[in-house]
Scaffold this motif. Structure first.
Motif, PDB file in Angstrom:
ATOM      1  N   THR A 162       0.832  -1.211   0.000  1.00 46.09           N
ATOM      2  CA  THR A 162       0.000   0.000   0.000  1.00 46.09           C
ATOM      3  C   THR A 162       0.861   1.254   0.000  1.00 46.09           C
ATOM      4  N   GLU A 163       1.840   1.291   0.888  1.00 42.18           N
ATOM      5  CA  GLU A 163       2.719   2.457   0.977  1.00 42.18           C
ATOM      6  C   GLU A 163       3.549   2.623  -0.286  1.00 42.18           C
ATOM      7  N   LEU A 164       4.010   1.512  -0.836  1.00 36.67           N
ATOM      8  CA  LEU A 164       4.842   1.549  -2.042  1.00 36.67           C
ATOM      9  C   LEU A 164       4.120   2.259  -3.185  1.00 36.67           C
ATOM     10  N   PHE A 165       2.871   1.888  -3.417  1.00 38.45           N
ATOM     11  CA  PHE A 165       2.132   2.473  -4.538  1.00 38.45           C
ATOM     12  C   PHE A 165       1.658   3.895  -4.241  1.00 38.45           C
ATOM     13  N   GLN A 166       1.620   4.263  -2.988  1.00 36.04           N
ATOM     14  CA  GLN A 166       1.260   5.629  -2.645  1.00 36.04           C
ATOM     15  C   GLN A 166       2.431   6.593  -2.776  1.00 36.04           C
ATOM     16  N   ILE A 167       3.640   6.100  -2.484  1.00 37.66           N
ATOM     17  CA  ILE A 167       4.798   6.982  -2.348  1.00 37.66           C
ATOM     18  C   ILE A 167       5.769   6.895  -3.526  1.00 37.66           C
ATOM     19  N   GLU A 168       6.060   5.664  -3.987  1.00 33.50           N
ATOM     20  CA  GLU A 168       7.117   5.491  -4.987  1.00 33.50           C
ATOM     21  C   GLU A 168       6.660   5.932  -6.379  1.00 33.50           C
ATOM     22  N   LYS A 169       7.406   6.848  -6.975  1.00 35.57           N
ATOM     23  CA  LYS A 169       7.081   7.371  -8.300  1.00 35.57           C
ATOM     24  C   LYS A 169       7.975   6.802  -9.401  1.00 35.57           C
ATOM     25  N   ASP A 170       9.133   6.305  -9.003  1.00 41.02           N
ATOM     26  CA  ASP A 170      10.075   5.716  -9.972  1.00 41.02           C
ATOM     27  C   ASP A 170       9.613   4.292 -10.309  1.00 41.02           C
ATOM     28  N   PRO A 171       9.246   4.016 -11.569  1.00 38.69           N
ATOM     29  CA  PRO A 171       8.710   2.692 -11.908  1.00 38.69           C
ATOM     30  C   PRO A 171       9.705   1.553 -11.702  1.00 38.69           C
ATOM     31  N   ILE A 172      10.977   1.812 -11.919  1.00 40.14           N
ATOM     32  CA  ILE A 172      11.990   0.763 -11.736  1.00 40.14           C
ATOM     33  C   ILE A 172      12.105   0.398 -10.257  1.00 40.14           C
ATOM     34  N   ARG A 173      12.192   1.398  -9.423  1.00 37.99           N
ATOM     35  CA  ARG A 173      12.267   1.151  -7.980  1.00 37.99           C
ATOM     36  C   ARG A 173      10.997   0.468  -7.488  1.00 37.99           C
ATOM     37  N   LEU A 174       9.861   0.872  -8.023  1.00 42.74           N
ATOM     38  CA  LEU A 174       8.607   0.232  -7.628  1.00 42.74           C
ATOM     39  C   LEU A 174       8.633  -1.259  -7.955  1.00 42.74           C
ATOM     40  N   ILE A 175       9.107  -1.601  -9.137  1.00 39.68           N
ATOM     41  CA  ILE A 175       9.189  -3.009  -9.542  1.00 39.68           C
ATOM     42  C   ILE A 175      10.118  -3.789  -8.618  1.00 39.68           C
ATOM     43  N   ILE A 176      11.267  -3.199  -8.289  1.00 43.71           N
ATOM     44  CA  ILE A 176      12.241  -3.880  -7.426  1.00 43.71           C
ATOM     45  C   ILE A 176      11.674  -4.103  -6.029  1.00 43.71           C
ATOM     46  N   PHE A 177      11.139  -3.047  -5.441  1.00 42.49           N
ATOM     47  CA  PHE A 177      10.564  -3.176  -4.098  1.00 42.49           C
ATOM     48  C   PHE A 177       9.441  -4.210  -4.080  1.00 42.49           C
ATOM     49  N   LYS A 178       8.551  -4.147  -5.062  1.00 43.09           N
ATOM     50  CA  LYS A 178       7.426  -5.077  -5.110  1.00 43.09           C
ATOM     51  C   LYS A 178       7.909  -6.524  -5.219  1.00 43.09           C
ATOM     52  N   ASP A 179       8.910  -6.745  -6.056  1.00 40.91           N
ATOM     53  CA  ASP A 179       9.458  -8.093  -6.215  1.00 40.91           C
ATOM     54  C   ASP A 179      10.035  -8.611  -4.899  1.00 40.91           C
ATOM     55  N   LEU A 180      10.790  -7.777  -4.203  1.00 45.89           N
ATOM     56  CA  LEU A 180      11.416  -8.208  -2.950  1.00 45.89           C
ATOM     57  C   LEU A 180      10.378  -8.449  -1.864  1.00 45.89           C
ATOM     58  N   TYR A 181       9.367  -7.570  -1.777  1.00 47.35           N
ATOM     59  CA  TYR A 181       8.293  -7.795  -0.804  1.00 47.35           C
ATOM     60  C   TYR A 181       7.570  -9.117  -1.085  1.00 47.35           C
ATOM     61  N   GLU A 182       7.301  -9.380  -2.349  1.00 44.99           N
ATOM     62  CA  GLU A 182       6.583 -10.614  -2.706  1.00 44.99           C
ATOM     63  C   GLU A 182       7.414 -11.854  -2.375  1.00 44.99           C
ATOM     64  N   GLN A 183       8.718 -11.770  -2.576  1.00 42.28           N
ATOM     65  CA  GLN A 183       9.580 -12.907  -2.244  1.00 42.28           C
ATOM     66  C   GLN A 183       9.618 -13.147  -0.734  1.00 42.28           C
ATOM     67  N   LEU A 184       9.688 -12.081   0.024  1.00 41.18           N
ATOM     68  CA  LEU A 184       9.695 -12.227   1.488  1.00 41.18           C
ATOM     69  C   LEU A 184       8.377 -12.799   1.987  1.00 41.18           C
ATOM     70  N   GLU A 185       7.276 -12.361   1.389  1.00 42.89           N
ATOM     71  CA  GLU A 185       5.970 -12.917   1.745  1.00 42.89           C
ATOM     72  C   GLU A 185       5.896 -14.405   1.395  1.00 42.89           C
ATOM     73  N   GLU A 186       6.508 -14.786   0.294  1.00 44.04           N
ATOM     74  CA  GLU A 186       6.517 -16.194  -0.109  1.00 44.04           C
ATOM     75  C   GLU A 186       7.297 -17.045   0.900  1.00 44.04           C
ATOM     76  N   ILE A 187       8.388 -16.512   1.427  1.00 42.85           N
ATOM     77  CA  ILE A 187       9.153 -17.251   2.448  1.00 42.85           C
ATOM     78  C   ILE A 187       8.284 -17.466   3.689  1.00 42.85           C
ATOM     79  N   ALA A 188       7.521 -16.443   4.070  1.00 37.51           N
ATOM     80  CA  ALA A 188       6.607 -16.597   5.203  1.00 37.51           C
ATOM     81  C   ALA A 188       5.580 -17.689   4.926  1.00 37.51           C
ATOM     82  N   ASP A 189       5.129 -17.786   3.684  1.00 36.62           N
ATOM     83  CA  ASP A 189       4.204 -18.864   3.305  1.00 36.62           C
ATOM     84  C   ASP A 189       4.881 -20.228   3.436  1.00 36.62           C
ATOM     85  N   TYR A 190       6.166 -20.299   3.096  1.00 37.95           N
ATOM     86  CA  TYR A 190       6.913 -21.557   3.272  1.00 37.95           C
ATOM     87  C   TYR A 190       6.951 -21.950   4.743  1.00 37.95           C
ATOM     88  N   CYS A 191       7.109 -20.951   5.616  1.00 40.17           N
ATOM     89  CA  CYS A 191       7.096 -21.235   7.056  1.00 40.17           C
ATOM     90  C   CYS A 191       5.741 -21.814   7.474  1.00 40.17           C
TER      91      CYS A 191
END
Length: 206
Positions: A162-191
């Protein structure tokens, strides 16, 4: 079968796998990323944990193939081992993405994710220690805590996106942050998958 005082090699194998995951998760938690060169060293170390995990999985599979009798269903032993190792694979893959992006901007959301993942790995080790003591019922409390930590990660994921899409204006940075957040969430799912497998084993064997 659960009255024996003799250590079971399969349960010991699962404990060793869980401890390796714990070491890797806590190493990731305690690591400080400030430069790309530091990131490279962290990735190399995480790869060593992943390689050690693969070796432990292989050793367990060899034991399963060579054994006529197992203390619980061999499918449950293998499933639990693989799901534990998935956590470590996920962490290593995420660190590899940090390196791929040359990304050193670790924020509080990421630190919170890794903190809960490390806590989950601690609970997994405690559960495997109880499994070695044939205390299946006692394992449930640790499975419950892992699920609680996964729910915390769900909340972190929602807030971070939510915060990422509200604040981040750089599309490249948005893609990177989103990818890393999704990977971390996936690890939590593995747990959580580990917790679910523990509960299934308890249900069938306690």
């Amino acid at each position: 079968m659960f009255n024996s005082k003799k250590p079971d090699p399969f349960f010991e194998g699962l404990l060793n796998i869980a401890k390796n995951v714990q070491q890797g998760a806590n190493y990731a938690k305690e690591s400080t990323i400030t430069t790309v060169s530091e990131l490279k060293q962290i990735q190399i170390k995480m790869k060593s944990y992943e390689t050690a995990g693969d070796k432990l999985i292989h050793e367990l599979i060899v034991k399963l193939n060579d054994s006529f009798m197992t203390p619980i269903e061999r499918e449950d032993i293998l499933s639990l081992a693989i799901k534990l190792d998935d956590i470590l694979d996920g962490i290593e893959n995420t660190i590899a993405h940090f390196e791929m992006y040359s990304f050193t901007e670790v924020n509080q959301y990421m630190r919170d994710f890794v903190d809960y993942i490390a806590k989950s790995s601690d609970e997994a080790v405690k559960a495997m220690e109880l499994l070695n003591k044939k205390d299946l019922i006692g394992m449930r409390q640790h499975a419950i805590l892992i699920k609680d930590y996964e729910r915390e990660c769900d909340e972190i994921f929602r807030k971070s996106i939510t915060e990422l899409f509200q604040i981040e204006k750089d599309p490249i940075r948005l893609i990177i942050f989103k990818d890393l957040y999704e990977q971390l969430e996936e690890i939590a799912d593995y747990c959580q998958n580990v917790a679910n497998t523990i509960e299934s084993i308890i249900m069938r064997n306690a």
